[in-house]
Motif scaffolding. Structure first.
Motif, mmCIF file in Angstrom:
data_model
loop_
_atom_site.group_PDB
_atom_site.id
_atom_site.type_symbol
_atom_site.label_atom_id
_atom_site.label_comp_id
_atom_site.label_asym_id
_atom_site.label_seq_id
_atom_site.Cartn_x
_atom_site.Cartn_y
_atom_site.Cartn_z
ATOM 1 N N ARG A 43 0.036 -0.684 -0.073
ATOM 2 C CA ARG A 43 0.340 0.158 0.294
ATOM 3 C C ARG A 43 0.674 1.284 0.075
ATOM 4 O O ARG A 43 0.599 2.597 -1.055
ATOM 5 N N PHE A 130 -5.670 0.661 -12.134
ATOM 6 C CA PHE A 130 -5.816 0.106 -10.700
ATOM 7 C C PHE A 130 -7.578 -0.483 -10.509
ATOM 8 O O PHE A 130 -6.843 -1.351 -9.052
ATOM 9 N N GLU A 131 -8.239 -1.326 -11.445
ATOM 10 C CA GLU A 131 -8.830 -1.889 -11.603
ATOM 11 C C GLU A 131 -7.922 -4.121 -10.545
ATOM 12 O O GLU A 131 -8.313 -4.377 -10.111
ATOM 13 N N TRP A 134 -5.847 -3.836 -7.555
ATOM 14 C CA TRP A 134 -6.592 -4.479 -6.394
ATOM 15 C C TRP A 134 -7.305 -5.610 -6.523
ATOM 16 O O TRP A 134 -7.381 -6.208 -5.061
ATOM 17 N N SER A 135 -7.418 -6.069 -7.138
ATOM 18 C CA SER A 135 -8.387 -7.735 -7.383
ATOM 19 C C SER A 135 -7.188 -8.297 -7.722
ATOM 20 O O SER A 135 -7.432 -8.832 -6.941
ATOM 21 N N GLU A 137 -5.127 -7.648 -4.860
ATOM 22 C CA GLU A 137 -4.669 -7.625 -3.762
ATOM 23 C C GLU A 137 -6.141 -8.207 -2.950
ATOM 24 O O GLU A 137 -5.944 -9.523 -1.891
ATOM 25 N N ARG A 138 -6.768 -8.646 -4.085
ATOM 26 C CA ARG A 138 -7.983 -8.783 -3.403
ATOM 27 C C ARG A 138 -7.704 -11.018 -2.940
ATOM 28 O O ARG A 138 -7.192 -11.609 -1.913
#
Length: 184
Positions: A43, A130-131, A134-135, A137-138
């Protein structure tokens, strides 16, 4: 005499169970600390890349796959070094290849965003970066939860629940992770 031997054997087995449980708990705590530290470093790296005043350049990696590698200035190199160091710790303590593969995907997405940032202003970064970021990271969070023995069959964002994975080393990418690696 037989009663003493049986009693000693039962006591020994109980002590072994306690030691295994303590060992499992200790490794769980070590992994949780490593994964938390890695997520924090990730992050911080992404936050630095998104700063309007951040300066970085990009060069192609000299070896295959020749992907773009971001080079940071003095103020950004600390973020890069921390991300790489925490990723190494993660690789040392992880008990499942799925966690390491998910962390690799996160780093690839973060590096790609940094490479894009080297040639674009913050507001011009492609939204799909960005998508993807963060995907990825999920995916990591779900893999880490699975390794830590926490339920990982819940929905995150617009992602459908997948259920728990087996104990084998095989790792089936979710449709989301497949999309990240092979965008249309």
């Amino acid at each position: 005499m037989i009663g003493v031997a049986v009693g000693g054997w039962v006591t020994l087995q109980a002590q072994r169970r306690l030691l295994r449980r303590d060992d499992h708990t200790q490794w769980r705590d070590i992994r949780l600390a490593a994964y938390t530290s890695y997520l924090n470093a990730f992050r911080e790296y992404v936050a630095y890349v998104q700063r309007p005043g951040a300066h970085m350049s990009v060069v192609p990696r000299p070896l295959p796959p020749h992907d773009p590698m971001p080079i940071f200035d003095e103020s950004g190199s600390g973020y890069k070094e921390r991300l790489e160091a925490t990723k190494t710790v993660l690789r040392l303590v992880s008990g499942q290849p799925r966690v390491v593969r998910a962390s690799n995907l996160m780093v690839r997405c973060a590096r790609q965003m940094a490479a894009d940032r080297a040639v674009h202003a913050v507001e011009a970064l492609p939204s799909e970066r960005f998508e993807q970021l963060w995907s990825a990271e999920r995916e990591f969070v779900l893999a880490a939860r699975g390794e830590l023995g926490l339920p990982n069959d819940f929905e995150i964002g617009d992602r459908q629940p997948r259920g728990t994975d087996g104990e084998g080393d095989e790792f089936e990418l979710s449709p989301l992770a497949v999309w990240i690696q092979y965008p249309e």
